[in-house]
Design an enzyme around this catalytic site. Structure first.
Site, PDB file in Angstrom:
ATOM      1  N   GLY A  11      42.060 102.216   3.435  1.00  0.00           N
ATOM      2  CA  GLY A  11      42.561 103.257   2.541  1.00  0.00           C
ATOM      3  C   GLY A  11      41.533 104.364   2.417  1.00  0.00           C
ATOM      4  N   ARG A  72      45.278 101.446   9.704  1.00  0.00           N
ATOM      5  CA  ARG A  72      45.340  99.989   9.518  1.00  0.00           C
ATOM      6  C   ARG A  72      45.530  99.423  10.927  1.00  0.00           C
ATOM      7  NH1 ARG A  72      44.339  99.434   3.851  1.00  0.00           N
ATOM      8  NH2 ARG A  72      45.531 101.070   2.834  1.00  0.00           N
ATOM      9  N   GLY A 102      36.810  99.906   2.651  1.00  0.00           N
ATOM     10  CA  GLY A 102      36.955  98.894   1.610  1.00  0.00           C
ATOM     11  C   GLY A 102      36.658  97.499   2.121  1.00  0.00           C
ATOM     12  N   ASP A 103      37.120  96.495   1.405  1.00  0.00           N
ATOM     13  CA  ASP A 103      36.705  95.131   1.763  1.00  0.00           C
ATOM     14  C   ASP A 103      37.298  94.655   3.088  1.00  0.00           C
ATOM     15  OD1 ASP A 103      39.213  94.865   0.699  1.00  0.00           O
ATOM     16  OD2 ASP A 103      38.734  93.146  -0.580  1.00  0.00           O
ATOM     17  N   GLY A 104      38.491  95.140   3.431  1.00  0.00           N
ATOM     18  CA  GLY A 104      39.058  94.820   4.743  1.00  0.00           C
ATOM     19  C   GLY A 104      38.168  95.364   5.855  1.00  0.00           C
ATOM     20  N   THR A 125      36.147 103.345  -1.294  1.00  0.00           N
ATOM     21  CA  THR A 125      37.477 102.986  -1.812  1.00  0.00           C
ATOM     22  C   THR A 125      37.565 103.418  -3.274  1.00  0.00           C
ATOM     23  OG1 THR A 125      38.891 101.153  -2.517  1.00  0.00           O
ATOM     24  CG2 THR A 125      36.585 100.636  -2.257  1.00  0.00           C
ATOM     25  N   ASP A 127      39.165 101.804  -5.401  1.00  0.00           N
ATOM     26  CA  ASP A 127      39.460 100.607  -6.201  1.00  0.00           C
ATOM     27  C   ASP A 127      38.256 100.009  -6.926  1.00  0.00           C
ATOM     28  OD1 ASP A 127      42.083 100.819  -5.300  1.00  0.00           O
ATOM     29  OD2 ASP A 127      41.708  99.539  -3.562  1.00  0.00           O
ATOM     30  N   ASP A 129      36.308  97.732  -5.879  1.00  0.00           N
ATOM     31  CA  ASP A 129      36.438  96.270  -5.787  1.00  0.00           C
ATOM     32  C   ASP A 129      35.517  95.654  -4.732  1.00  0.00           C
ATOM     33  OD1 ASP A 129      37.698  97.341  -3.588  1.00  0.00           O
ATOM     34  OD2 ASP A 129      39.508  96.143  -3.745  1.00  0.00           O
ATOM     35  N   MET A 169      46.226 102.575  -9.770  1.00  0.00           N
ATOM     36  CA  MET A 169      45.812 101.800  -8.584  1.00  0.00           C
ATOM     37  C   MET A 169      44.592 100.932  -8.885  1.00  0.00           C
ATOM     38  SD  MET A 169      46.311 104.187  -5.266  1.00  0.00           S
ATOM     39  CE  MET A 169      47.831 104.117  -4.342  1.00  0.00           C
ATOM     40  N   ARG A 171      44.327  97.839  -6.721  1.00  0.00           N
ATOM     41  CA  ARG A 171      44.663  96.562  -6.088  1.00  0.00           C
ATOM     42  C   ARG A 171      44.494  95.426  -7.092  1.00  0.00           C
ATOM     43  NH1 ARG A 171      43.345  95.843   0.069  1.00  0.00           N
ATOM     44  NH2 ARG A 171      41.246  95.494  -0.668  1.00  0.00           N
ATOM     45  N   HIS A 215      54.011 107.232 -30.872  1.00  0.00           N
ATOM     46  CA  HIS A 215      53.880 107.274 -29.414  1.00  0.00           C
ATOM     47  C   HIS A 215      52.716 106.403 -28.998  1.00  0.00           C
ATOM     48  CE1 HIS A 215      50.350 109.939 -29.395  1.00  0.00           C
ATOM     49  NE2 HIS A 215      50.912 110.493 -30.444  1.00  0.00           N
ATOM     50  N   GLU A 222      48.347  98.388 -10.908  1.00  0.00           N
ATOM     51  CA  GLU A 222      49.421  98.072  -9.946  1.00  0.00           C
ATOM     52  C   GLU A 222      49.468  96.565  -9.664  1.00  0.00           C
ATOM     53  OE1 GLU A 222      48.606  99.825  -6.070  1.00  0.00           O
ATOM     54  OE2 GLU A 222      46.473  99.372  -6.240  1.00  0.00           O
ATOM     55  N   GLN A 251      46.327 109.525  -6.604  1.00  0.00           N
ATOM     56  CA  GLN A 251      44.997 109.028  -6.984  1.00  0.00           C
ATOM     57  C   GLN A 251      44.015 108.975  -5.808  1.00  0.00           C
ATOM     58  OE1 GLN A 251      45.804 105.467  -9.955  1.00  0.00           O
ATOM     59  NE2 GLN A 251      47.518 105.769  -8.604  1.00  0.00           N
TER      60      GLN A 251
HETATM   61  P1  ADP Z   1      40.290  98.499   3.199  1.00  0.00           P
HETATM   62  O1  ADP Z   1      39.116  98.622   4.111  1.00  0.00           O
HETATM   63  O2  ADP Z   1      40.540  99.746   2.412  1.00  0.00           O
HETATM   64  O3  ADP Z   1      40.220  97.247   2.350  1.00  0.00           O
HETATM   65  P2  ADP Z   1      42.253  97.159   4.930  1.00  0.00           P
HETATM   66  O4  ADP Z   1      42.249  95.898   4.177  1.00  0.00           O
HETATM   67  O5  ADP Z   1      43.542  97.682   5.451  1.00  0.00           O
HETATM   68  O6  ADP Z   1      41.610  98.378   4.105  1.00  0.00           O
HETATM   69  O7  ADP Z   1      41.264  96.975   6.170  1.00  0.00           O
HETATM   70  C1  ADP Z   1      41.041  98.032   7.062  1.00  0.00           C
HETATM   71  C2  ADP Z   1      40.993  97.544   8.470  1.00  0.00           C
HETATM   72  O8  ADP Z   1      39.888  96.622   8.614  1.00  0.00           O
HETATM   73  C3  ADP Z   1      42.192  96.734   8.919  1.00  0.00           C
HETATM   74  O9  ADP Z   1      43.283  97.544   9.290  1.00  0.00           O
HETATM   75  C4  ADP Z   1      41.621  95.973  10.093  1.00  0.00           C
HETATM   76  O10 ADP Z   1      41.538  96.822  11.232  1.00  0.00           O
HETATM   77  C5  ADP Z   1      40.215  95.670   9.614  1.00  0.00           C
HETATM   78  N1  ADP Z   1      40.165  94.302   9.056  1.00  0.00           N
HETATM   79  C6  ADP Z   1      40.659  93.871   7.872  1.00  0.00           C
HETATM   80  N2  ADP Z   1      40.487  92.551   7.708  1.00  0.00           N
HETATM   81  C7  ADP Z   1      39.872  92.103   8.832  1.00  0.00           C
HETATM   82  C8  ADP Z   1      39.411  90.825   9.283  1.00  0.00           C
HETATM   83  N3  ADP Z   1      39.580  89.711   8.554  1.00  0.00           N
HETATM   84  N4  ADP Z   1      38.822  90.763  10.490  1.00  0.00           N
HETATM   85  C9  ADP Z   1      38.663  91.861  11.244  1.00  0.00           C
HETATM   86  N5  ADP Z   1      39.057  93.086  10.884  1.00  0.00           N
HETATM   87  C10 ADP Z   1      39.662  93.225   9.688  1.00  0.00           C
END
Ligand code: ADP
Length: 319
Positions: A11, A72, A102-104, A125, A127, A129, A169, A171, A215, A222, A251
């Site tokens: 994100g 993504r 972010g954490d992904g 991010t 968030d 988080d 937002m 998450r 009010h 979310e 946001q």
């Molecule tokens: P954010 O980074 O904002 O948390 P996402 O959760 O969509 O967003 O993660 C972003 C990208 O990071 C994903 O589309 C994917 O390419 C990569 N990613 C997420 N989780 C994993 C994982 N367990 N292993 C490898 N790559 C990952």
């Protein structure tokens, strides 16, 4: 280190551009070449990699979104896909990668690190988080956007004796909701970290209305509940018109506020410093006003994010 790469992933968040700019400018000041990877891990896999010069990041400090693009790309969870990504980096002789996301995105960076390719993670991010940092890049900008929305809703709901539910937002993190609730003077705060009892909420609002309240603003994170359904129930119970507003992607946009620009600049430059010191597999944070770095694997696997109980209590005391 002679050549490094930088990408934004997941994100988007205001201040990501400022972070990329800082990485580029800090690296160039140390005679390190920088390569931008477009569209996050997708572009890393597709070899969308281009050298960034000083002027490629001109007029970027104030721009929302990310000029590198984000995507993504769930396929990045597959080792063979990541192996191809590492091959692309090596083909360009890029020795380390700065990942802003972010954490992904941190998971992706962690896995590259485990495969022997050094990454530095920067928390980008809205968030707030991410483990190992008090604040993420983008959080304060989003907070100001939410506050602005709450202020506007307050004007109209106090004119019309209306109850306003604002879905915010975050998450599974209530930070944005709690802080916006304090800054915006919301009467009720519902966050994922605390059990939500719908009947209790409706009863307290009812009691307030019976004792003369005309009010109210309810701030809700979310994924906690269906806000339009909740609005109907509150209206039925209190007799006061009740509307839900889902702030959504507004946001995520907008020019970064001063705090995020400066945080992003500091973190971007710090990432380069770490790489110069030979550090890889780290993630950058700010804790108690100091820049810090942690092992990225440890941060993801073992570091708890402390819940801001004092902030939550304040939302209740001041309501
Ligand atoms: P954010 O980074 O904002 O948390 P996402 O959760 O969509 O967003 O993660 C972003 C990208 O990071 C994903 O589309 C994917 O390419 C990569 N990613 C997420 N989780 C994993 C994982 N367990 N292993 C490898 N790559 C990952």
């Amino acid at each position: 280190v002679q050549k490094i790469g930088v990408l934004t992933s997941g994100g988007d968040a205001p201040g990501m551009n400022a972070a990329v700019r800082a990485v580029v400018r800090a690296a160039l000041s140390k005679n390190i070449e920088v390569f931008g990877v477009y569209d996050g891990y997708l572009g890393l896999y597709n070899n969308k990699i281009k050298q960034l010069k000083r002027h490629d990041v001109s007029d970027m400090i104030n721009r929302g979104g990310t000029f590198l693009g984000s995507a993504r790309f769930p396929e990045f969870k597959e080792e063979s896909i990541r192996a191809k990504a590492i091959e692309n980096l090596k083909e360009h002789e890029i020795e380390a990668l700065v990942v802003i996301g972010g954490d992904g995105s941190y998971m992706g960076a962690k896995k590259l690190t485990e495969m022997g390719y050094p990454c530095i993670g920067l928390p980008g991010t809205i968030d707030n988080d991410i483990a190992g940092t008090d604040y993420t890049i983008g959080f304060h900008t989003a907070l100001n956007t939410v506050l602005d929305a709450i202020d506007r809703l307050r004007d109209t709901c106090s004119s019309h004796n209306r109850i306003s539910i604002v879905e915010i937002m975050g998450r599974y993190c209530g930070d944005l909701t709690m802080m916006a609730s304090i800054g915006g003077g919301a009467e009720f705060t519902v966050i994922p970290e605390k059990e939500f009892n719908q009947d209790d909420l409706i009863q307290s609002i009812s009691a307030d209305v019976k004792s003369g309240k005309k009010h109210a603003i309810i701030a809700i994170t979310e994924h906690t509940t269906k806000v339009n359904k909740l609005a109907k129930k509150i209206e039925a119970e209190t007799g006061l018109e009740t509307r839900a507003t889902i702030l959504g992607h507004t946001q995520r946009g907008g020019a970064p506020v001063a705090f995020d620009r400066i945080l992003a600049s500091q973190m971007g430059a710090f990432a380069v410093e770490l790489l110069l010191q030979g550090e890889g597999g780290r993630c950058v944070g700010v804790q108690s006003n100091k820049l810090v770095h942690h092992d990225i694997i440890d941060a993801i696997e073992n570091m708890p994010r402390p819940f801001k109980e004092d902030i939550y209590n304040l939302t209740r005391i001041l309501a």
